[in-house]
Design a protein around this motif. Structure first.
Motif: not given
Length: 355
Positions: A81-94
């Motif tokens: 993913v592009p970044s470990s902050v913002g939009h993507f961490p929640v997706i990764v938690k899923g």
């Protein structure tokens, strides 16, 4: 579709979802819930056990992480993913939440929105032997044709994450994304329902989401017959330039009688609220604000109503899509799956609606 006509995949997903929630399932209970014979559920459980996704016990099944001597092989999945902050961490938690029942080890890497780093991260993951990759590709600095040429060389299944890719070649890959245009429509419709005839728009242009928000905004304004309203693009890095752009938006809202705004992202919306209050513009009394993104919207000076992406659910479904693809026989490859999930609207104080 009736319960009797549920396809095996739907029954399997239900079983795995119940395992994720409860740690164990009863064949009799699941058969009753789905309206099918117990023998059908027992066969499903046997098939899922062969795939290493659960462990049979008397009367049902348990998650593989709860099995006393799990024998199934682990599946290694790379996530870029592009970044470990913002939009993507929640997706990764899923994804992480779904990984335990699926017996998956996730390996996370970030690209920092750099195509060269993204390529190296994928190469590293392939070198260590991952079975598949979930990829949110960087679109800046490359064409879709260039992306297709590269991704076509990756020797494991790939699922694209949070990207609308128009190329016919890229459409041959599985994908999972949020309907960001639909999220903008949701926000504008909400403000119109509150009585606003004009809705301003501020967009943080550097993100792949911005064009989709603009598209949804334009569609909603046209469909609802709203009057023209100010629109501004927000600069990338310079804080002074950002404040100038937001000040320009506020000045234009006052001069045109615009009393509502959709602001992408929630960080920029929070800054807009602070600047408005410094200028004596009260939120929501003088200006209703809806943020696009809900990463920190609740923490703003005035808690922000926000378009909330289905991050956790999207991550789970992206992982399951990839696992289904990995399990397929190449000779019987199914059609590509393009999953698009709708966001919701989380109503807080900034738009003036009752919560």
């Amino acid at each position: 579709m009736t319960a009797q006509s549920l396809l095996p995949r739907a029954r399997h997903e239900h079983l795995l979802r119940q395992l994720e929630l409860h740690g164990s399932v009863s064949a009799a209970q699941v058969a009753d819930e789905l309206g099918v014979a117990q023998v059908t559920i027992r066969r499903d459980i046997l098939e899922l056990e062969k795939s290493g996704l659960l462990a049979r016990v008397h009367g049902g099944a348990i998650g593989v992480s709860a099995a006393p001597t799990p024998q199934s092989a682990r599946t290694d999945i790379g996530v870029v993913v592009p970044s470990s902050v913002g939009h993507f961490p929640v997706i990764v938690k899923g994804m992480d939440a779904a990984s335990h029942a699926l017996r998956v080890r996730l390996i996370l890497a970030t690209s920092q929105y750099r195509p060269d780093l993204e390529r190296r991260q994928v190469e590293r993951l392939v070198d260590i032997g991952v079975d598949g990759i979930i990829l949110a590709p960087t679109l800046r600095g490359r064409t879709e044709a260039e992306l297709l040429e590269w991704v076509g060389t990756i020797p494991v299944p790939v699922v694209f994450l949070e990207r609308r890719l128009r190329s016919t070649g890229l459409a041959a890959f599985d994908s999972a994304r949020t309907d960001h245009a639909g999220g903008a429509v949701l926000a504008v419709e909400h403000l119109a329902a509150l009585g606003h005839a004009r809705v301003a728009l501020a967009l943080f242009e550097r993100t792949p989401t911005a064009p989709l928000v603009r598209e949804g905004y334009a569609s909603a304004v046209a469909d609802l017959g709203l009057e023209p309203a100010p629109q501004v693009s927000l600069p990338k890095d310079d804080e002074d330039d950002l404040d100038d752009a937001l000040t320009d938006l506020l000045d234009r809202c006052v001069s045109t009688g615009t009393r509502a705004a959709l602001v992408h992202t929630d960080v920029h919306a929070a800054r807009l609220v602070e600047m408005a209050m410094d200028l004596g513009i009260r939120v929501p009394e003088n200006l209703a604000v809806i943020a696009y993104d809900d990463d920190s919207a609740a923490l703003a000076l005035v808690p922000l109503t926000a378009v909330t992406a289905p991050g956790r659910d999207l991550g789970q479904q992206a992982l399951r899509t990839l696992m289904d693809r990995i399990a397929e026989d190449d000779a019987e490859r199914s059609a590509p799956r393009h999953l698009m999930m709708g966001p919701g609207l989380t109503v807080r104080s900034s738009c003036g609606a009752a919560r």
